[in-house]
Design an enzyme around this catalytic site. Structure first.
Site, short mmCIF file in Angstrom:
data_model
loop_
_atom_site.label_atom_id
_atom_site.label_comp_id
_atom_site.label_asym_id
_atom_site.label_seq_id
_atom_site.Cartn_x
_atom_site.Cartn_y
_atom_site.Cartn_z
N SER A 123 41.76 33.69 31.81
CA SER A 123 42.25 33.57 33.18
C SER A 123 43.23 34.71 33.49
O SER A 123 42.87 35.88 33.39
CB SER A 123 42.87 32.19 33.39
OG SER A 123 43.05 31.91 34.77
N ASP A 134 32.99 27.36 37.60
CA ASP A 134 34.27 28.01 37.85
C ASP A 134 34.18 28.85 39.13
O ASP A 134 33.28 29.67 39.28
CB ASP A 134 34.62 28.91 36.65
CG ASP A 134 35.99 29.54 36.73
OD1 ASP A 134 36.73 29.27 37.71
OD2 ASP A 134 36.35 30.29 35.81
N HIS A 148 36.51 26.03 34.60
CA HIS A 148 37.49 27.03 34.18
C HIS A 148 38.20 26.63 32.89
O HIS A 148 38.71 25.52 32.77
CB HIS A 148 38.50 27.23 35.31
CG HIS A 148 39.37 28.42 35.16
ND1 HIS A 148 38.88 29.70 35.09
CD2 HIS A 148 40.72 28.53 35.08
CE1 HIS A 148 39.89 30.56 34.98
NE2 HIS A 148 41.02 29.88 34.95
#
Length: 319
Positions: A164, A260, A292
């Protein structure tokens, strides 16, 4: 007492709350776990302060010795996620994940506990991440301050990785390595981007215009970096970065998740590198039916186990 000081002036639900008096309350990612020896796989970990004045620390992991003939191990520098705002190197999710990566890939890991926004806005996280790389580089001749890195880490076999926001950081650190030529101290072989947090003002791929999460993704960035030029800032949108082709490695592995919102940014990243003349190899792997950073929260899923195995293969040069 002035009750107006408790007035909430900004909130990202489930993420962070900011009060009128300047206090911020982070609503998740606050738990931590200590270092030690993992009873399941024998991985050892410890925290090391590398820049007391910041303060900046790293969490180190070394796998249980498997092959006495192998003197040096691949070195992985890892950047945790959390939108540049939450989580830490001591988070239970990251500690467990990196214990598993160390055990399964046989790598020495340096997990960077960079400063986070809004107390320390972007680019503090990038500055800290670069300081950690320079600190690692001090060990190239075996006379740095940390014995584990002197004795076990192969500085000619270095990888960056992150998930991320941490994947975003790993990307920018790789560009800086390529721009500033650190090959004397670190030879960066590859980068692993796990569900990278990139964004932009224009939708790409199949990104929907009306998804409420899209606004939140942008809001997180603007909160983390109040001085940003916007959603096309090169720090969040690699398509706008004139230095993107300086990526200082020969191979990149990108993981995306089917459910995601950021998935298409991973595919677009490959397109960006190709258009801008980067000559390395890049592979995109999509995990179906998951969202995610699923691998942090569900490490026993088959897809999470396969992801870790694939990271290990990439690090050990068998791909």
């Amino acid at each position: 007492m002035d009750s107006s000081s408790d007035q909430i002036i900004r909130e990202i639900p489930g993420f962070i709350r900011i009060y009128k008096d300047g206090r911020c309350q982070k609503l998740t990612g606050n738990d931590t776990v200590p270092t030690g020896v993992d009873p399941d796989n024998g991985v050892q970990s410890k925290d090391v302060v590398i820049l007391p004045e910041t303060p900046l620390s790293v969490r180190l992991y070394i796998p249980k010795p498997q092959n006495p003939t192998v003197k040096k191990l691949p070195l992985l520098i890892y950047y945790h996620g959390g939108g540049f705002i939450i989580e830490s190197a001591a988070s239970p999710h990251y500690h467990n994940f990196l214990n598993l990566i160390a055990a399964e890939s046989g790598a020495v890991i340096v997990s960077v506990d960079y400063r986070k926004a809004p107390e320390h806005p972007v680019p503090a996280c990038f500055d800290d991440s670069w300081e950690a790389i320079k600190w690692v580089g001090q060990h190239v001749d075996g006379n740095g301050p940390e014995p584990w890195l002197n004795e076990l880490a192969d500085h000619g076999n270095v990888f960056f990785a992150g998930d991320s926001a941490g994947a975003n950081i790993a990307h920018h650190m790789a560009i800086r390595v390529g721009s500033e030529n650190l090959t004397r101290n670190i030879r960066l072989k590859g980068v692993v981007l796990l569900h990278p947090y990139f964004w932009g003002s224009e939708r790409v791929g199949s990104e929907p215009d009306d998804n409420p999460l899209s606004a939140i993704v942008g809001e997180i960035w603007k909160l983390a970096h109040p001085g940003t030029s916007g959603l096309d800032d090169p720090l969040i949108n690699p398509a706008m970065d004139p230095k993107v082709s300086d990526l200082g490695c020969s191979k990149v592995l990108v993981f995306v998740a089917e459910k995601d919102l950021l998935k298409d940014r991973g595919y677009y990243y490959k397109e960006i590198l190709g258009k801008n003349g980067w000559n390395g190899d890049i592979e995109i792997i999509e995990d179906k039916g998951v969202d995610h950073v699923f691998f942090l929260f569900h490490p026993s899923l088959d897809s999470a186990c396969t992801l870790r195995k694939r990271v290990g293969t990439f690090i050990n040069g068998h791909d």
